[in-house]
Motif scaffolding. Structure first.
Motif, PDB file in Angstrom:
ATOM      1  N   LYS A  81       7.893  12.656 -12.689  1.00 14.66           N
ATOM      2  CA  LYS A  81       7.348  11.560 -13.509  1.00 14.66           C
ATOM      3  C   LYS A  81       7.033  10.328 -12.645  1.00 14.66           C
ATOM      4  O   LYS A  81       7.450   9.205 -12.939  1.00 14.66           O
ATOM      5  N   ILE A  82       6.280  10.579 -11.575  1.00 14.41           N
ATOM      6  CA  ILE A  82       5.904   9.527 -10.628  1.00 14.41           C
ATOM      7  C   ILE A  82       4.437   9.183 -10.845  1.00 14.41           C
ATOM      8  O   ILE A  82       3.590  10.085 -10.858  1.00 14.41           O
ATOM      9  N   PRO A  83       4.099   7.897 -11.024  1.00 10.64           N
ATOM     10  CA  PRO A  83       2.697   7.531 -11.199  1.00 10.64           C
ATOM     11  C   PRO A  83       1.916   7.723  -9.891  1.00 10.64           C
ATOM     12  O   PRO A  83       2.483   7.597  -8.796  1.00 10.64           O
ATOM     13  N   VAL A  84       0.624   8.000 -10.020  1.00  9.64           N
ATOM     14  CA  VAL A  84      -0.226   8.223  -8.842  1.00  9.64           C
ATOM     15  C   VAL A  84      -0.196   7.011  -7.908  1.00  9.64           C
ATOM     16  O   VAL A  84      -0.302   7.156  -6.693  1.00  9.64           O
ATOM     17  N   SER A  85      -0.002   5.817  -8.452  1.00  8.19           N
ATOM     18  CA  SER A  85       0.058   4.613  -7.612  1.00  8.19           C
ATOM     19  C   SER A  85       1.268   4.629  -6.674  1.00  8.19           C
ATOM     20  O   SER A  85       1.282   3.923  -5.662  1.00  8.19           O
ATOM     21  N   ASN A  86       2.290   5.451  -6.997  1.00  6.90           N
ATOM     22  CA  ASN A  86       3.480   5.566  -6.146  1.00  6.90           C
ATOM     23  C   ASN A  86       3.467   6.836  -5.310  1.00  6.90           C
ATOM     24  O   ASN A  86       4.499   7.268  -4.796  1.00  6.90           O
ATOM     25  N   LEU A  87       2.290   7.435  -5.185  1.00  9.03           N
ATOM     26  CA  LEU A  87       2.077   8.570  -4.289  1.00  9.03           C
ATOM     27  C   LEU A  87       1.559   8.038  -2.962  1.00  9.03           C
ATOM     28  O   LEU A  87       0.735   7.130  -2.936  1.00  9.03           O
ATOM     29  N   THR A 125      -9.826   9.457  -6.781  1.00  5.74           N
ATOM     30  CA  THR A 125      -9.713   9.052  -5.369  1.00  5.74           C
ATOM     31  C   THR A 125      -8.809   7.820  -5.261  1.00  5.74           C
ATOM     32  O   THR A 125      -8.633   7.270  -4.189  1.00  5.74           O
ATOM     33  N   GLN A 126      -8.250   7.412  -6.391  1.00  7.56           N
ATOM     34  CA  GLN A 126      -7.441   6.196  -6.471  1.00  7.56           C
ATOM     35  C   GLN A 126      -5.962   6.499  -6.221  1.00  7.56           C
ATOM     36  O   GLN A 126      -5.129   6.355  -7.106  1.00  7.56           O
ATOM     37  N   TYR A 127      -5.662   6.930  -5.017  1.00  6.23           N
ATOM     38  CA  TYR A 127      -4.266   7.145  -4.643  1.00  6.23           C
ATOM     39  C   TYR A 127      -4.093   6.711  -3.188  1.00  6.23           C
ATOM     40  O   TYR A 127      -5.007   6.863  -2.378  1.00  6.23           O
ATOM     41  N   PRO A 128      -2.933   6.157  -2.837  1.00  8.26           N
ATOM     42  CA  PRO A 128      -2.712   5.705  -1.463  1.00  8.26           C
ATOM     43  C   PRO A 128      -2.624   6.864  -0.477  1.00  8.26           C
ATOM     44  O   PRO A 128      -2.081   7.925  -0.784  1.00  8.26           O
ATOM     45  N   ARG A 129      -3.193   6.620   0.700  1.00  7.54           N
ATOM     46  CA  ARG A 129      -3.120   7.612   1.775  1.00  7.54           C
ATOM     47  C   ARG A 129      -2.876   6.892   3.091  1.00  7.54           C
ATOM     48  O   ARG A 129      -3.370   5.796   3.318  1.00  7.54           O
ATOM     49  N   ALA A 178       1.660  -1.724  -1.076  1.00  6.19           N
ATOM     50  CA  ALA A 178       0.537  -1.361  -0.214  1.00  6.19           C
ATOM     51  C   ALA A 178      -0.101  -2.557   0.484  1.00  6.19           C
ATOM     52  O   ALA A 178      -0.384  -2.498   1.681  1.00  6.19           O
ATOM     53  N   SER A 179      -0.342  -3.641  -0.226  1.00  7.84           N
ATOM     54  CA  SER A 179      -1.068  -4.772   0.371  1.00  7.84           C
ATOM     55  C   SER A 179      -0.363  -5.349   1.587  1.00  7.84           C
ATOM     56  O   SER A 179      -0.961  -5.523   2.644  1.00  7.84           O
ATOM     57  N   LEU A 180       0.907  -5.666   1.425  1.00 12.10           N
ATOM     58  CA  LEU A 180       1.668  -6.223   2.556  1.00 12.10           C
ATOM     59  C   LEU A 180       1.776  -5.214   3.695  1.00 12.10           C
ATOM     60  O   LEU A 180       1.692  -5.582   4.872  1.00 12.10           O
ATOM     61  N   THR A 181       1.939  -3.955   3.350  1.00 13.15           N
ATOM     62  CA  THR A 181       2.049  -2.915   4.373  1.00 13.15           C
ATOM     63  C   THR A 181       0.751  -2.774   5.144  1.00 13.15           C
ATOM     64  O   THR A 181       0.758  -2.673   6.377  1.00 13.15           O
ATOM     65  N   MET A 182      -0.380  -2.807   4.457  1.00 13.89           N
ATOM     66  CA  MET A 182      -1.681  -2.723   5.142  1.00 13.89           C
ATOM     67  C   MET A 182      -1.849  -3.885   6.118  1.00 13.89           C
ATOM     68  O   MET A 182      -2.291  -3.698   7.256  1.00 13.89           O
ATOM     69  N   ASN A 183      -1.500  -5.102   5.663  1.00 12.82           N
ATOM     70  CA  ASN A 183      -1.619  -6.268   6.540  1.00 12.82           C
ATOM     71  C   ASN A 183      -0.773  -6.149   7.791  1.00 12.82           C
ATOM     72  O   ASN A 183      -1.175  -6.569   8.867  1.00 12.82           O
TER      73      ASN A 183
END
Length: 188
Positions: A81-87, A125-129, A178-183
Protein backbone atom coordinates in the motif's frame (compact mmCIF):
# COMPACT_ATOMS: atom_id res chain seq x y z
CA UNK A 1 3.92 5.83 9.07
CA UNK A 2 5.38 6.72 5.68
CA UNK A 3 6.37 3.76 3.53
CA UNK A 4 8.70 3.66 0.54
CA UNK A 5 9.51 1.13 -2.15
CA UNK A 6 13.04 1.34 -3.54
CA UNK A 7 13.26 -0.87 -6.64
CA UNK A 8 16.75 -1.59 -7.93
CA UNK A 9 16.70 -2.90 -11.49
CA UNK A 10 18.90 -5.72 -12.71
CA UNK A 11 18.92 -9.28 -14.00
CA UNK A 12 19.08 -12.36 -11.80
CA UNK A 13 21.78 -14.97 -12.12
CA UNK A 14 25.54 -15.11 -11.56
CA UNK A 15 26.31 -14.24 -15.20
CA UNK A 16 24.75 -10.78 -14.67
CA UNK A 17 25.90 -10.13 -11.12
CA UNK A 18 28.78 -7.76 -11.84
CA UNK A 19 27.50 -6.13 -15.02
CA UNK A 20 26.81 -2.45 -15.59
CA UNK A 21 23.10 -3.18 -16.15
CA UNK A 22 22.87 -4.54 -12.58
CA UNK A 23 23.86 -1.32 -10.83
CA UNK A 24 20.35 -1.12 -9.34
CA UNK A 25 20.93 -4.42 -7.51
CA UNK A 26 24.44 -3.32 -6.47
CA UNK A 27 23.18 -0.01 -5.02
CA UNK A 28 20.47 -1.77 -2.99
CA UNK A 29 22.91 -4.41 -1.74
CA UNK A 30 25.19 -1.63 -0.49
CA UNK A 31 22.29 0.26 1.16
CA UNK A 32 20.96 -2.86 2.88
CA UNK A 33 24.44 -3.84 4.16
CA UNK A 34 24.98 -0.32 5.55
CA UNK A 35 21.71 -0.66 7.50
CA UNK A 36 22.37 -4.29 8.51
CA UNK A 37 19.35 -5.55 6.58
CA UNK A 38 19.18 -8.82 4.68
CA UNK A 39 17.36 -9.69 1.48
CA UNK A 40 14.87 -12.55 1.55
CA UNK A 41 13.46 -14.22 -1.53
CA UNK A 42 9.75 -13.51 -1.82
CA UNK A 43 7.16 -13.18 -4.57
CA UNK A 44 8.64 -11.69 -7.78
CA UNK A 45 11.93 -10.72 -6.15
CA UNK A 46 14.23 -10.35 -3.18
CA UNK A 47 13.02 -7.98 -0.45
CA UNK A 48 14.83 -6.25 2.40
CA UNK A 49 12.83 -4.11 4.83
CA UNK A 50 14.11 -1.68 7.42
CA UNK A 51 13.34 1.67 9.02
CA UNK A 52 15.07 4.98 8.53
CA UNK A 53 14.07 7.37 11.33
CA UNK A 54 10.52 6.04 11.60
CA UNK A 55 9.95 5.54 7.88
CA UNK A 56 9.52 2.01 6.56
CA UNK A 57 11.58 1.15 3.50
CA UNK A 58 11.08 -1.93 1.31
CA UNK A 59 13.95 -2.59 -1.07
CA UNK A 60 13.07 -4.75 -4.06
CA UNK A 61 15.38 -6.56 -6.46
CA UNK A 62 12.90 -7.98 -9.02
CA UNK A 63 13.41 -11.58 -10.15
CA UNK A 64 11.43 -10.89 -13.33
CA UNK A 65 14.50 -9.78 -15.34
CA UNK A 66 15.04 -6.20 -16.39
CA UNK A 67 12.53 -6.05 -19.23
CA UNK A 68 9.64 -7.24 -17.03
CA UNK A 69 10.35 -5.18 -13.91
CA UNK A 70 6.91 -3.54 -13.93
CA UNK A 71 5.08 -6.65 -12.72
CA UNK A 72 7.20 -6.90 -9.56
CA UNK A 73 7.11 -3.15 -8.87
CA UNK A 74 3.32 -3.00 -9.20
CA UNK A 75 2.83 -6.10 -7.03
CA UNK A 76 4.92 -4.70 -4.16
CA UNK A 77 3.42 -1.20 -4.38
CA UNK A 78 -0.04 -2.74 -4.03
CA UNK A 79 0.91 -5.34 -1.42
CA UNK A 80 2.57 -2.74 0.83
CA UNK A 81 0.00 0.00 0.00
CA UNK A 82 2.74 2.42 -1.08
CA UNK A 83 1.81 5.41 -3.27
CA UNK A 84 3.68 5.78 -6.58
CA UNK A 85 5.11 9.07 -5.26
CA UNK A 86 7.01 6.99 -2.65
CA UNK A 87 8.49 4.67 -5.27
CA UNK A 88 12.12 5.16 -6.29
CA UNK A 89 13.46 3.11 -9.20
CA UNK A 90 17.26 2.72 -9.30
CA UNK A 91 18.71 2.03 -12.73
CA UNK A 92 21.72 2.40 -15.00
CA UNK A 93 21.97 5.24 -17.53
CA UNK A 94 24.15 5.21 -20.66
CA UNK A 95 23.61 8.95 -21.18
CA UNK A 96 25.40 9.93 -17.98
CA UNK A 97 29.16 9.72 -17.42
CA UNK A 98 30.26 6.86 -15.16
CA UNK A 99 29.32 7.45 -11.52
CA UNK A 100 27.12 10.50 -12.14
CA UNK A 101 23.95 10.44 -10.05
CA UNK A 102 20.64 11.93 -11.18
CA UNK A 103 17.27 11.87 -9.45
CA UNK A 104 14.13 12.85 -11.37
CA UNK A 105 10.51 12.81 -10.22
CA UNK A 106 9.15 11.87 -13.66
CA UNK A 107 10.20 11.49 -17.26
CA UNK A 108 10.46 9.24 -20.25
CA UNK A 109 12.02 5.80 -20.21
CA UNK A 110 14.99 7.19 -22.17
CA UNK A 111 15.17 3.95 -24.15
CA UNK A 112 15.65 1.88 -20.99
CA UNK A 113 13.58 -1.31 -21.24
CA UNK A 114 13.16 -1.70 -17.48
CA UNK A 115 11.75 1.81 -17.13
CA UNK A 116 9.62 1.28 -20.25
CA UNK A 117 8.01 -1.81 -18.70
CA UNK A 118 7.38 -0.05 -15.36
CA UNK A 119 5.79 2.87 -17.21
CA UNK A 120 3.52 0.53 -19.20
CA UNK A 121 2.45 -1.53 -16.18
CA UNK A 122 1.88 1.46 -13.88
CA UNK A 123 0.31 3.52 -16.67
CA UNK A 124 2.32 6.61 -15.78
CA UNK A 125 5.68 8.33 -16.19
CA UNK A 126 5.07 10.21 -12.93
CA UNK A 127 7.29 8.22 -10.60
CA UNK A 128 10.73 9.04 -9.15
CA UNK A 129 13.77 7.40 -10.69
CA UNK A 130 17.43 7.47 -9.71
CA UNK A 131 19.78 7.02 -12.63
CA UNK A 132 23.37 5.92 -12.03
CA UNK A 133 25.63 6.86 -14.94
CA UNK A 134 27.50 3.98 -16.54
CA UNK A 135 28.95 6.00 -19.43
CA UNK A 136 28.86 5.14 -23.09
CA UNK A 137 32.33 3.82 -23.87
CA UNK A 138 31.27 1.44 -26.63
CA UNK A 139 31.52 1.36 -30.40
CA UNK A 140 28.52 1.54 -32.71
CA UNK A 141 26.31 -1.53 -32.44
CA UNK A 142 27.93 -2.73 -29.19
CA UNK A 143 25.51 -1.19 -26.67
CA UNK A 144 24.09 -4.53 -25.44
CA UNK A 145 27.60 -5.96 -24.97
CA UNK A 146 28.56 -2.83 -23.02
CA UNK A 147 25.61 -2.75 -20.60
CA UNK A 148 25.79 -6.51 -20.06
CA UNK A 149 29.58 -6.34 -19.77
CA UNK A 150 31.63 -6.47 -16.59
CA UNK A 151 32.94 -3.29 -14.95
CA UNK A 152 36.43 -2.29 -16.03
CA UNK A 153 39.17 -2.42 -13.39
CA UNK A 154 39.15 1.37 -13.16
CA UNK A 155 35.36 1.46 -12.72
CA UNK A 156 35.51 -1.31 -10.12
CA UNK A 157 37.97 0.74 -8.06
CA UNK A 158 35.78 3.85 -8.32
CA UNK A 159 32.52 2.09 -7.38
CA UNK A 160 32.71 1.96 -3.55
CA UNK A 161 32.50 5.75 -2.95
CA UNK A 162 29.82 6.04 -5.67
CA UNK A 163 27.80 3.29 -3.98
CA UNK A 164 28.10 5.09 -0.66
CA UNK A 165 26.97 8.36 -2.26
CA UNK A 166 24.05 6.47 -3.84
CA UNK A 167 23.01 5.14 -0.42
CA UNK A 168 23.13 8.70 0.93
CA UNK A 169 20.90 9.84 -1.95
CA UNK A 170 18.31 7.16 -1.17
CA UNK A 171 18.33 7.99 2.55
CA UNK A 172 17.85 11.68 1.66
CA UNK A 173 14.96 10.83 -0.68
CA UNK A 174 13.23 8.93 2.15
CA UNK A 175 13.88 11.59 4.80
CA UNK A 176 13.95 14.94 2.96
CA UNK A 177 11.98 14.29 -0.23
CA UNK A 178 12.80 14.53 -3.90
CA UNK A 179 13.31 18.29 -4.30
CA UNK A 180 15.94 18.70 -1.60
CA UNK A 181 17.63 15.48 -2.67
CA UNK A 182 17.83 16.60 -6.31
CA UNK A 183 19.40 19.91 -5.25
CA UNK A 184 21.99 18.16 -3.11
CA UNK A 185 22.92 15.16 -5.24
CA UNK A 186 22.17 15.67 -8.95
CA UNK A 187 25.29 15.75 -11.07
CA UNK A 188 27.61 14.71 -8.25
Amino acid sequence: MKKFLIAGLGNIGPEYENTRHNIGFKVLDHLARSLEADFQTDRLGDIATFRIKGRQVCCLKPSTYMNRSGKAVKYWLEKEKIPVSNLLVVTDDLNLPFGTLRLKTKGSDGGHNGLKDIQEVLGTTQYPRFRFGIGSEFSKGRQVDYVLGQWSGEEEEALPPRLERSSELIRSFVLAGASLTMNQFNGT
